[in-house]
Scaffold this active site. Sequence first.
Site, PDB file in Angstrom:
ATOM      1  N   LYS A   1       0.842  -1.197   0.000  1.00  0.00           N
ATOM      2  CA  LYS A   1       0.000   0.000   0.000  1.00  0.00           C
ATOM      3  C   LYS A   1       0.884   1.257   0.000  1.00  0.00           C
ATOM      4  O   LYS A   1       2.112   1.150   0.049  1.00  0.00           O
ATOM      5  CB  LYS A   1      -0.938  -0.009   1.208  1.00  0.00           C
ATOM      6  CG  LYS A   1      -1.576  -1.353   1.537  1.00  0.00           C
ATOM      7  CD  LYS A   1      -2.446  -1.956   0.431  1.00  0.00           C
ATOM      8  CE  LYS A   1      -3.086  -3.246   0.930  1.00  0.00           C
ATOM      9  NZ  LYS A   1      -3.767  -4.029  -0.091  1.00  0.00           N
TER      10      LYS A   1
HETATM   11  C1  LIG Z   1      -4.532  -5.309   0.834  1.00  0.00           C
HETATM   12  C2  LIG Z   1      -5.978  -5.411   0.904  1.00  0.00           C
HETATM   13  C3  LIG Z   1      -6.624  -5.993   2.001  1.00  0.00           C
HETATM   14  C4  LIG Z   1      -5.882  -6.693   3.109  1.00  0.00           C
HETATM   15  O1  LIG Z   1      -5.060  -5.852   3.847  1.00  0.00           O
HETATM   16  P1  LIG Z   1      -4.054  -6.500   4.935  1.00  0.00           P
HETATM   17  O2  LIG Z   1      -3.569  -5.312   5.720  1.00  0.00           O
HETATM   18  O3  LIG Z   1      -2.965  -7.176   4.176  1.00  0.00           O
HETATM   19  O4  LIG Z   1      -4.840  -7.429   5.768  1.00  0.00           O
HETATM   20  C5  LIG Z   1      -8.014  -5.965   2.042  1.00  0.00           C
HETATM   21  N1  LIG Z   1      -8.726  -5.414   1.045  1.00  0.00           N
HETATM   22  C6  LIG Z   1      -8.138  -4.859  -0.035  1.00  0.00           C
HETATM   23  C7  LIG Z   1      -8.989  -4.244  -1.105  1.00  0.00           C
HETATM   24  C8  LIG Z   1      -6.749  -4.855  -0.154  1.00  0.00           C
HETATM   25  O5  LIG Z   1      -6.176  -4.333  -1.244  1.00  0.00           O
END
Ligand SMILES: *Cc1c(COP(=O)(O)O)cnc(C)c1O
Length: 374
Positions: free
Chosen positions: A179
Amino acid sequence: MIAIAKPYLTADEAQYAYDTILSGWVTQGPKVQEFEEKFAAYTGAKYAVALSNCTTALHLAMIVAGVKAGDEVICPSMSYVATANSIKYVGATPVFAEVDEHFNLDIEDVKKKITLNTKAILLVHQIGMPADIDAFKLLCEQQGLKLIEDAACAAGSAYKGKRIGSHSELVCFSFHPRKVITTGDGGMITTNNEDYYKRIKLLRQHAMSVNDRERHAANKIIFEDHLEIGYNYRMTDIQASVGIKQLEKLDSIVAERRKIAERYNAAFSDLKGVSVQKEEEGYFTNYQSYTLLFTNEAKLTRNAFMEKMLEQGVATRRGIMTAHRESAYKEECKHVSLPATNYYSDNSVVIPLFYPMKEEEIAKVIETVKALLA
Ligand SMILES: *Cc1c(COP(=O)(O)O)cnc(C)c1O
């Protein structure tokens, strides 16, 4: 090889983590509280609660929204699988609706999928592009449904002039390294609802009636009670101190990502059979990912393009996955028909975009894409 993405971490974050380690307080404590206060202020939400990741944030959002076994929650299939999984964790059923050309939920298809069992809509801001929150808020009000935002990718994005995190009652963020800002792993829920805030804080720490900071600050002995079945979904103070530094940089990281994306948009706008993601008026994306969408007029198929890019030393990734075609969901979804979702997932590709990206790297991505598709 040009990577698809890289976290932007420097000696600043290392120093903050170092200081926290030597402070002697390493799990959820004062740094988590500071990160929460700063994240709430940044998003404009009243409250923020830090969690171990966005998947656990989504799980707690489902619980406090009252989603239970037998309920249905409408969400996109075209998302990271954690979106759908969070609905499964509470025994409810994900009902997949189509997405539009922005890769976000298609409200007309969502309306068709509302039944007497529908409890909530899980709205994803896919790859950082905000969905039309107001339209979904109105629909939820009219239908008596809860709205939960999966803003895993959307820290630093904005909708109608306000940053994501302040528009509705349960907004879940991720700080995974893929992210825009990261704490290694990490998550956050923002909310304006005090009851949700209090319950999420309890649930993340075993539903313990007294937290460690309170016990530490007390001048008498306190015995805790465990008020319901809770979880260990804590963020550590080490992660939070990295997050505090990352948050200071978030707006400048987004600005730099957008500059690169603008150059891509200009370079790729007249490639035949290939389109770039369009940002409509009132929508502000952080470009968590940069995608190209192929039609059959393109010079190469998506997969042939990906192979040629790899040969030229430029990483690519397939477009956003679909949950309904994964092994975990295939059987229960064998009658699910999502032609638009399949099309967007199978014909889109992510190309490198990160900060800081060297001038030669940006130029090479542009040249390579144009050489293959112009
Ligand atoms: C990355 C992501 C998640 C999960 O996030 P984590 O912090 O890895 O648990 C959930 N939903 C979306 C749309 C994502 O891109």
